[in-house]
Design an enzyme around this catalytic site. Structure first.
Site, short mmCIF file in Angstrom:
data_model
loop_
_atom_site.label_atom_id
_atom_site.label_comp_id
_atom_site.label_asym_id
_atom_site.label_seq_id
_atom_site.Cartn_x
_atom_site.Cartn_y
_atom_site.Cartn_z
N GLY A 1 -19.84 19.94 -4.92
CA GLY A 1 -20.58 18.69 -4.84
C GLY A 1 -21.22 18.55 -3.48
O GLY A 1 -21.04 19.38 -2.59
N GLY B 1 -23.24 12.60 1.65
CA GLY B 1 -24.16 12.21 2.69
C GLY B 1 -24.10 13.09 3.93
O GLY B 1 -25.03 13.12 4.72
N PHE B 2 -23.00 13.84 4.12
CA PHE B 2 -22.86 14.61 5.34
C PHE B 2 -22.65 16.09 5.10
O PHE B 2 -22.25 16.81 5.99
CB PHE B 2 -21.68 14.05 6.16
N GLY B 3 -22.94 16.54 3.89
CA GLY B 3 -22.84 17.96 3.63
C GLY B 3 -22.23 18.26 2.28
O GLY B 3 -21.87 17.37 1.52
N VAL C 1 -19.53 20.41 -0.41
CA VAL C 1 -18.14 20.83 -0.54
C VAL C 1 -18.11 22.07 -1.44
O VAL C 1 -18.74 22.09 -2.50
CB VAL C 1 -17.26 19.72 -1.14
N LYS D 1 -15.36 21.50 3.24
CA LYS D 1 -16.43 20.53 3.47
C LYS D 1 -17.27 21.04 4.64
O LYS D 1 -16.79 21.12 5.78
CB LYS D 1 -15.85 19.15 3.78
N ASP E 1 -14.08 2.71 2.71
CA ASP E 1 -15.02 3.23 1.71
C ASP E 1 -14.24 3.72 0.48
O ASP E 1 -14.46 4.82 -0.02
CB ASP E 1 -15.86 4.36 2.29
#
Length: 651
Positions: free
Chosen positions: A341, A344-346, A348, A362, A459
């Protein structure tokens, strides 16, 4: 003939390195950050000059520690100076002054920099740095191994452990300890450990634990001397005296300035060093064999560079720093086939280590400052957290621009893959869903009350709940988490996902454990309904409330559920509505939620209206509309598509 010359060369090289080992230890490392620059005639430079001049000229540095801030907003300079605990006031000021001038020359335009002299450390930054744990020590080690590594280590280990406890137990003016122990071959190991005194005892111990773990890692094991440097703590050990011997006794809680030494130059290489050189000549062949063994070990480390096991946190969880090449092989060079998947930050990726262990990697986006902060934040937090309902981090990789987080692999991916998929959601019967709800609640209780620090996730949503092979939930993605040192806190920048934020956080930036309780309430309603919060025009919370008020709460229940547990489902809806009440004080605590979920004998209060209801004739104008909620605060950064936005502050 060639081999003989090679052996002779190695022997001479080792003898030279023995003689110059103290000199190598005197190197002055420094680091210039790329997180911001200033110009020579800027306000920031003027404030920086003021800070450094004040520290080096201050006559009140009686205990070797000084911190100061000058300026406002983006021009504010925060600075720290820390002197070794065995030197006096005059020597401390001299070291701070020299180091400050050196740092300005080496990092002429960087807003953040640090320098490590052997007697002091000077650091400044445009961000808040006081009282924050910043470890990740990097080593400067001797190239020589002990002649008997096992015997050397058996002496060094207990010595460092004893000094670590002494240093961490220091007070707010000094966290320092020095000592020695006799080792084999007439050697004496001298060690010195210290933290910045603005750390509490637990953070100081955690920082020094990372240093001591690095001492015994594969890259540094068995060295005769080393320095491990980080902004929050330092460790050094040698086979010669390099500090004032009078500092070996534990210092009183408050040492009068008059009793401090005003001079204390480091000792020159002792007779022990001379004896070592003589013995080295006598055992030249033995040393050469050790050197060859060292080369072999170094070659093997090129496959896994410094898989350092860091004993982080009070439970001493094994924590490994992986080589980028190792993870590249495990993920087939991060192939699309292995991608699990992307957020927002990279992305996996799924991977498999050589020992057969499956991992999830990740890979943070390169060049993203937010990603760098998330990396530091998530590693710092997860390394300390141990709970069956929290995702376990196995290690990390930090090479160049590459920043990787390595987790245990979750074969069933995240909750949203099952819950919101019309085909897969039938696999989630009510028993499994209730088990997931209870597991998430227990994980939150650990974060809020049972861990070393009170941690607010900020979150919580279905995509951040991972499922293991037995469908046990594990809370993940701590890039947005914050440590909380009081009942509630405030932030100027709002992060998270729309629909899960409580009103006090979205409008005023106020967050507390009740913020996570609100998000958990939304998650309960999603689990019961099998629908995303955003799937309803008026919002899932509004839909649930209207049906509850009208006496038709079963309209909310996922039609794929074939259950006899109607009472338990209704109770879960009830608890979910209690969690999403607008008033913070009306929401239950996490501990109360766990009790309510685990016992049907506990009477539940009547829920009050949640926020975010649309203006209708039934709700009246006193309720906050969804549109006004989303535009009520210009500092809100949130997404409507469940993508997290991370705040630019690690704590």
């Amino acid at each position: 003939m060639c081999c003989s010359r090679l052996l002779l060369f190695f022997t001479c090289l080792i003898l030279i390195l023995h003689l110059f080992a103290p000199t190598l230890a005197q190197l002055v490392p420094y680091s210039c950050s790329d997180k911001g620059n200033y110009t020579s005639n800027s306000t920031y430079r003027a404030n920086l000059n003021t800070v450094l001049t004040s520290m080096s000229s201050n006559t009140k540095i009686s205990y070797g520690f000084y911190n100061l801030s000058v300026g406002e907003n983006s021009d504010k300079v925060n600075a720290i100076a820390l002197c070794r605990g065995d030197i006096g006031t005059d020597e401390c000021r001299s070291c701070v002054n020299t180091s400050s001038q050196d740092l300005l020359q080496k990092c002429p335009y960087q807003k953040e920099a640090i320098i490590y002299d052997t007697k002091c450390m000077v650091r400044y930054s445009n961000r808040y740095i006081f009282g924050l744990l910043e470890a990740s020590p990097f080593p400067f080690t001797s190239v020589l191994n002990a002649s008997d590594v096992d015997a050397f280590t058996q002496v060094l280990g207990p010595l460092l452990e004893r000094l670590k406890k002494l240093a961490a137990a220091g007070n707010s003016t000094r966290k320092f300890a020095a000592g020695k122990e006799t080792a084999q071959d007439f050697q004496t190991i001298h060690a010195l450990l210290m933290c910045t005194p603005d750390l509490d005892e637990l953070d100081c111990k955690s920082c020094l634990e990372q240093c001591t773990a690095a001492v015994f890692s594969s890259c540094c094991y068995g060295r005769q001397g080393a320095r491990y440097l980080s902004p929050s703590c330092q460790l050094r050990y040698e086979t010669y005296t390099f500090y004032d011997p009078t500092a070996e006794a534990p210092p009183p809680s408050l040492l009068p300035p008059s009793t401090r030494r005003t001079k204390g130059k480091e000792s020159k290489p002792s007779r022990t060093t001379i004896v070592i050189v003589v013995l080295t000549i006598g055992f030249a062949l033995l040393i050469v064999s050790n050197f060859v063994l060292y080369l072999r070990v170094r070659k093997s480390r090129q496959k896994v560079k410094c898989e350092a096991k860091h004993e982080i946190s009070s439970v001493h969880e094994s924590f490994i720093r992986y080589d980028f090449g190792t993870i590249g092989v495990a993920t087939d060079n991060f192939s699309e086939v292995n991608k699990l998947g992307e957020g927002g930050f990279g992305a996996v990726y799924k991977g498999k280590l050589q020992n057969g262990l499956e991992i999830a990697v990740k890979r943070l986006s390169m060049g993203s400052s937010q990603g760098n902060i998330e990396f530091e934040n998530e590693v710092l937090l997860l390394a300390r957290l141990q709970h069956r309902n929290l995702l376990s981090i196995m290690g990390f990789c930090l090479e160049g621009n590459e920043r990787l987080l390595i987790y245990e692999f979750m074969p069933n991916a995240s909750l949203d893959h099952f819950l919101f998929d019309p085909i897969k959601q039938v696999q989630l019967n009510w028993e499994k869903r209730h088990k997931i709800i209870e597991g998430i609640a227990r994980g939150l209780l650990y974060l809020h009350e049972d861990s070393r620090h009170r941690i607010i996730h900020r979150d919580l949503k279905a995509s951040n709940i991972l499922l293991d092979a037995y469908m046990n939930p594990k809370i993940s993605d701590f890039g947005t988490a914050r440590l909380l040192d009081r009942t509630e806190n405030n932030t100027m920048r709002i992060i998270g996902t729309y629909g899960y934020m409580p009103p006090e956080y979205a409008q005023c930036g106020t967050f507390s454990s009740k913020s996570d309780v609100f998000s958990f309430g939304v998650l309960i309603l999603e689990i019961v309904s099998g629908q995303k919060n955003s799937s309803f025009p008026e919002g899932l919370v509004s839909y649930a409330w209207e049906n509850w008020r009208q006496g038709t709460p079963l309209n909310l229940v996922d039609p794929t559920l074939m259950v006899n547990s109607t009472i338990q489902i209704l109770r879960s809806i009830h608890i979910g509505l209690l969690c999403v009440q607008e008033n913070v004080n009306d929401r239950p605590t996490t501990a109360s939620v766990v009790l309510m979920l685990g016992s049907e004998s506990i009477t539940l209060a009547a829920p009050k209206r949640p926020p975010f209801l649309m203006h209708t004739s039934s709700t009246g104008p006193d309720m906050l509309s969804r549109s006004s909620y989303q535009s009520s605060n210009n500092n809100v950064q949130a997404s409507a598509n469940d993508a997290s936005i991370t705040e630019l502050y690690p704590r």
